[in-house]
Enzyme design. Structure first.
Site, PDB file in Angstrom:
ATOM      1  N   LYS A  92       0.851  -1.188   0.000  1.00 25.02           N
ATOM      2  CA  LYS A  92       0.000   0.000   0.000  1.00 25.02           C
ATOM      3  C   LYS A  92       0.888   1.240   0.000  1.00 25.02           C
ATOM      4  O   LYS A  92       1.415   1.657   1.019  1.00 25.02           O
ATOM      5  CB  LYS A  92      -0.921   0.061   1.223  1.00 25.02           C
ATOM      6  CG  LYS A  92      -2.016   1.097   0.983  1.00 25.02           C
ATOM      7  CD  LYS A  92      -2.435   1.878   2.208  1.00 25.02           C
ATOM      8  CE  LYS A  92      -1.561   3.024   2.601  1.00 25.02           C
ATOM      9  NZ  LYS A  92      -1.589   4.189   1.696  1.00 25.02           N
ATOM     10  N   GLU A 140      10.210   1.833  10.091  1.00 21.39           N
ATOM     11  CA  GLU A 140      11.228   2.848   9.755  1.00 21.39           C
ATOM     12  C   GLU A 140      10.557   4.202   9.888  1.00 21.39           C
ATOM     13  O   GLU A 140       9.748   4.577   9.038  1.00 21.39           O
ATOM     14  CB  GLU A 140      11.721   2.650   8.314  1.00 21.39           C
ATOM     15  CG  GLU A 140      12.423   1.341   8.061  1.00 21.39           C
ATOM     16  CD  GLU A 140      13.790   1.276   8.713  1.00 21.39           C
ATOM     17  OE1 GLU A 140      14.245   2.290   9.281  1.00 21.39           O
ATOM     18  OE2 GLU A 140      14.396   0.207   8.655  1.00 21.39           O
ATOM     19  N   CYS A 150      13.972  11.488   5.915  1.00 18.22           N
ATOM     20  CA  CYS A 150      13.983  11.028   7.308  1.00 18.22           C
ATOM     21  C   CYS A 150      15.386  11.112   7.908  1.00 18.22           C
ATOM     22  O   CYS A 150      15.547  11.321   9.099  1.00 18.22           O
ATOM     23  CB  CYS A 150      13.472   9.593   7.376  1.00 18.22           C
ATOM     24  SG  CYS A 150      14.357   8.491   6.254  1.00 18.22           S
ATOM     25  N   GLU A 181      10.390  16.779  14.163  1.00 19.37           N
ATOM     26  CA  GLU A 181      10.726  16.611  12.749  1.00 19.37           C
ATOM     27  C   GLU A 181       9.906  17.606  11.927  1.00 19.37           C
ATOM     28  O   GLU A 181       8.675  17.555  11.935  1.00 19.37           O
ATOM     29  CB  GLU A 181      10.394  15.176  12.322  1.00 19.37           C
ATOM     30  CG  GLU A 181      10.891  14.845  10.947  1.00 19.37           C
ATOM     31  CD  GLU A 181      10.497  13.433  10.512  1.00 19.37           C
ATOM     32  OE1 GLU A 181       9.326  13.065  10.662  1.00 19.37           O
ATOM     33  OE2 GLU A 181      11.378  12.711  10.007  1.00 19.37           O
TER      34      GLU A 181
HETATM   35  P1  NAD Z   1       2.736   8.875   7.086  1.00 18.59           P
HETATM   36  O1  NAD Z   1       3.119   8.157   8.313  1.00 18.59           O
HETATM   37  O2  NAD Z   1       1.699   9.909   7.147  1.00 18.59           O
HETATM   38  O3  NAD Z   1       2.231   7.818   5.979  1.00 18.59           O
HETATM   39  C1  NAD Z   1       3.022   6.707   5.598  1.00 18.59           C
HETATM   40  C2  NAD Z   1       2.112   5.631   5.033  1.00 18.59           C
HETATM   41  O4  NAD Z   1       1.268   5.138   6.072  1.00 18.59           O
HETATM   42  C3  NAD Z   1       1.190   6.111   3.915  1.00 18.59           C
HETATM   43  O5  NAD Z   1       1.080   5.106   2.935  1.00 18.59           O
HETATM   44  C4  NAD Z   1      -0.130   6.299   4.647  1.00 18.59           C
HETATM   45  O6  NAD Z   1      -1.250   6.206   3.794  1.00 18.59           O
HETATM   46  C5  NAD Z   1      -0.081   5.138   5.630  1.00 18.59           C
HETATM   47  N1  NAD Z   1      -0.968   5.264   6.788  1.00 18.59           N
HETATM   48  C6  NAD Z   1      -1.463   6.390   7.346  1.00 18.59           C
HETATM   49  N2  NAD Z   1      -2.271   6.083   8.384  1.00 18.59           N
HETATM   50  C7  NAD Z   1      -2.289   4.741   8.492  1.00 18.59           C
HETATM   51  C8  NAD Z   1      -2.936   3.821   9.369  1.00 18.59           C
HETATM   52  N3  NAD Z   1      -3.737   4.236  10.344  1.00 18.59           N
HETATM   53  N4  NAD Z   1      -2.713   2.498   9.192  1.00 18.59           N
HETATM   54  C9  NAD Z   1      -1.905   2.052   8.222  1.00 18.59           C
HETATM   55  N5  NAD Z   1      -1.268   2.870   7.348  1.00 18.59           N
HETATM   56  C10 NAD Z   1      -1.455   4.202   7.482  1.00 18.59           C
HETATM   57  O7  NAD Z   1       4.105   9.452   6.496  1.00 18.59           O
HETATM   58  P2  NAD Z   1       4.342  10.349   5.211  1.00 18.59           P
HETATM   59  O8  NAD Z   1       3.872  11.737   5.478  1.00 18.59           O
HETATM   60  O9  NAD Z   1       3.835   9.639   4.017  1.00 18.59           O
HETATM   61  O10 NAD Z   1       5.951  10.326   5.153  1.00 18.59           O
HETATM   62  C11 NAD Z   1       6.749  11.174   5.921  1.00 18.59           C
HETATM   63  C12 NAD Z   1       7.227  10.501   7.189  1.00 18.59           C
HETATM   64  O11 NAD Z   1       7.889   9.281   6.874  1.00 18.59           O
HETATM   65  C13 NAD Z   1       8.240  11.315   7.966  1.00 18.59           C
HETATM   66  O12 NAD Z   1       7.953  11.251   9.332  1.00 18.59           O
HETATM   67  C14 NAD Z   1       9.562  10.612   7.683  1.00 18.59           C
HETATM   68  O13 NAD Z   1      10.554  10.785   8.646  1.00 18.59           O
HETATM   69  C15 NAD Z   1       9.125   9.200   7.566  1.00 18.59           C
HETATM   70  N6  NAD Z   1      10.126   8.431   6.797  1.00 18.59           N
HETATM   71  C16 NAD Z   1      10.936   7.532   7.447  1.00 18.59           C
HETATM   72  C17 NAD Z   1      11.906   6.850   6.735  1.00 18.59           C
HETATM   73  C18 NAD Z   1      12.816   5.842   7.397  1.00 18.59           C
HETATM   74  O14 NAD Z   1      13.405   5.037   6.686  1.00 18.59           O
HETATM   75  N7  NAD Z   1      12.978   5.840   8.701  1.00 18.59           N
HETATM   76  C19 NAD Z   1      12.048   7.074   5.377  1.00 18.59           C
HETATM   77  C20 NAD Z   1      11.206   7.997   4.759  1.00 18.59           C
HETATM   78  C21 NAD Z   1      10.237   8.662   5.476  1.00 18.59           C
END
Ligand code: NAD
Length: 471
Positions: free
Chosen positions: A169, A244, A278, A378
């Protein structure tokens, strides 16, 4: 106008059961570029059923067969390299410079996992017993928008190497990138049901994947907030989770570092992927007695940073992915001013001539205290905080004084000294004197930056369940 109206289930592009429409917006102009019909719980369940069925045979494939599948995937993805770069630039405003590098990493994931797989022992003797490492089951893969296909490919490559089937997803903000990568996967010709991809909202499709009893493991990349929600829900069916999550990574400039080199690098590093990375080094820790020199170098460096059209070769910082993200970053810049940090460059508002898009000024705060919100939270935008320290002990304490622990960076004239400091930093990945990437070394966070590791042997073991056979 683009209209994406299918999900990928059991080896076929099919119309989703879901009917909700999500609008795709160009972050450079804020104009509508298309729409996507989102999948729903029913689509997620169909994808999970297909993956469960395919797991029966795919879990029994040999190492050689899995290597051949990984090679086919690599070939199919490599063939569309240029398109993969272009769609990243167009969809979320990643710069051409960043997206080219990101797609190269995306492709390199397959080779790296082939390498790991070639040397991996699926059967080991421990004590008097034989330990077999068996594929954990159907894996749910949930990814963010900030390097969507890179995350999908690294997780998928690992799952395939382990013998797991997947339901992916991606972020709802990445539908165009998802469509292209799905075409690549389809062309690679893996058995039906091994790879399933469902567009949809996190709260709908993501939540169904998280709760469904036929998903054995979740590999999630995204925010710490959503990671916690997933971990809580996943425990009901005792899913294995790899999370992650976010970061607020320190970049420690030791007293003997070459500032002329380290400071411009620190500024451009903080702005990687438009500040939406990130692992971005967003807290720059510098010796207090060198603060004036650092400020001058940082100011000079930021003047060279080009904010603008991400499709232009020269651009270093493109727009924020969405208006919401733009507003969030603006809020943080205002907060920094209110907290009493000194604005060295940038500030609130849009850069001149870029009013239509979600552009943020390349911003630097100095004289930041580590207890300020701009140093603790962040921001996910081009905002760097310079934090002075008195002694190396204090630098280490400040670096570790965060709820996160994803990455850290250390600059020093002495590699040995940098390694001694690295040993005392709580972070999953530490780069010395620059930025480097190693797809064989484990990647993941300490503390609230996540659970578990990806890449290489650690990544592969996270998709396997050890079974000890005694007697
Ligand atoms: P997000 O957490 O809002 O969304 C990530 C994914 O989770 C999306 O596909 C979203 O639709 C899904 N999601 C949202 N709510 C959910 C739920 N209740 N159940 C299951 N899935 C759900 O993050 P974002 O805004 O897309 O990305 C930015 C964030 O990601 C930042 O905090 C960044 O630090 C983090 N990030 C971490 C890494 C790493 O490797 N540690 C890498 C890239 C980004």
């Amino acid at each position: 106008m683009k209209r994406i109206a299918h999900v990928y289930i059991n080896g076929a592009f099919v119309a989703p059961h879901g009917t909700e429409i999500f609008t795709l917006i160009n972050p450079v102009t804020n104009q509508k570029t298309g729409e996507v019909v989102l999948g729903d719980e029913t689509d997620a369940r169909a994808a999970i059923a297909a993956a469960k069925q395919a797991f029966k045979t795919f879990s029994a494939t040999t190492r050689e067969e899995r290597i051949a599948y990984l090679q086919a995937l690599k070939q199919a993805v490599s063939k569309r390299e240029k398109e993969l770069v272009d769609v990243m630039v167009a969809e979320y405003g990643g710069t051409l410079q960043f997206c080219r590098m990101s797609v190269q990493y995306t492709i390199s994931n397959f080779d790296a996992m082939i390498n790991t797989l070639q040397q991996f022992g699926f059967e080991r003797t421990m004590g008097q017993s034989v330990v077999r490492l068996e594929p954990v089951g159907v894996a749910g893969i949930i990814t963010p928008w900030n390097a969507s296909n890179g995350f999908i490919c690294s997780k998928l490559a690992t799952a395939i190497a382990a013998g797991c089937t997947v339901v992916i997803k991606p972020s709802e903000l990445s539908a165009a990138q998802t469509e292209l990568i799905t075409e690549c996967f389809h062309e690679a010709g893996l058995p039906k049901g091994v790879i399933n991809i469902v567009n949809g909202l996190g709260s709908v499709v993501g939540a169904e994947i998280t709760r469904h009893p036929d998903i054995a493991k979740i590999s999630f990349t995204g925010s710490t907030l959503v990671g916690k929600t997933i971990a809580r829900a996943a425990v009901d069916t005792m899913k294995r989770v790899t999370l992650e999550l976010g970061g607020k990574s320190p970049n420690i400039i030791l007293a003997d570092a070459d500032l002329q080199q380290a400071i411009p690098m620190a500024v451009s590093g903080a702005y990687m992927n438009n500040g939406q990375a990130c692992i971005a080094p967003t807290r720059l820790l510098v010796p207090e007695n060198k603060l004036e020199e650092v400020n001058a170098l940082a100011k000079a460096a930021v003047q060279e940073v080009i904010v603008g059209d991400p499709a232009d070769e020269r651009t270093n910082v493109g727009p924020m992915v969405s208006q919401k993200q733009y507003e969030r970053v603006q809020q943080y810049i205002s907060t920094g001013v209110e907290e009493g940090a000194t604005l060295l460059a940038g500030g609130t508002g849009k850069p001149e001539g870029l009013e239509a898009g979600n552009f943020v000024k390349a911003t630097i705060f100095t004289n930041v205290r580590n207890d300020m919100r701009i140093a603790q939270e962040e921001i996910f935008g081009p905002v760097l905080s310079i934090i002075p320290y008195k002694t190396e002990e204090e630098a280490i304490a400040i670096a570790n004084d965060t709820t996160y622990g994803l990455a850290a960076y250390i600059s020093s004239g002495s590699e040995e000294r940098a390694r001694q400091v690295a040993a005392r930093i709580d972070a999953g990945r530490i780069c010395i004197n620059g930025f480097s990437h190693d797809p064989q070394a484990p990647f993941g966070g300490f503390k609230q930056s996540g659970i578990g590791r990806e890449y290489g042997v650690y990544g592969l073991e996270a998709y396997l369940e050890p079974k000890a056979i005694l007697g």
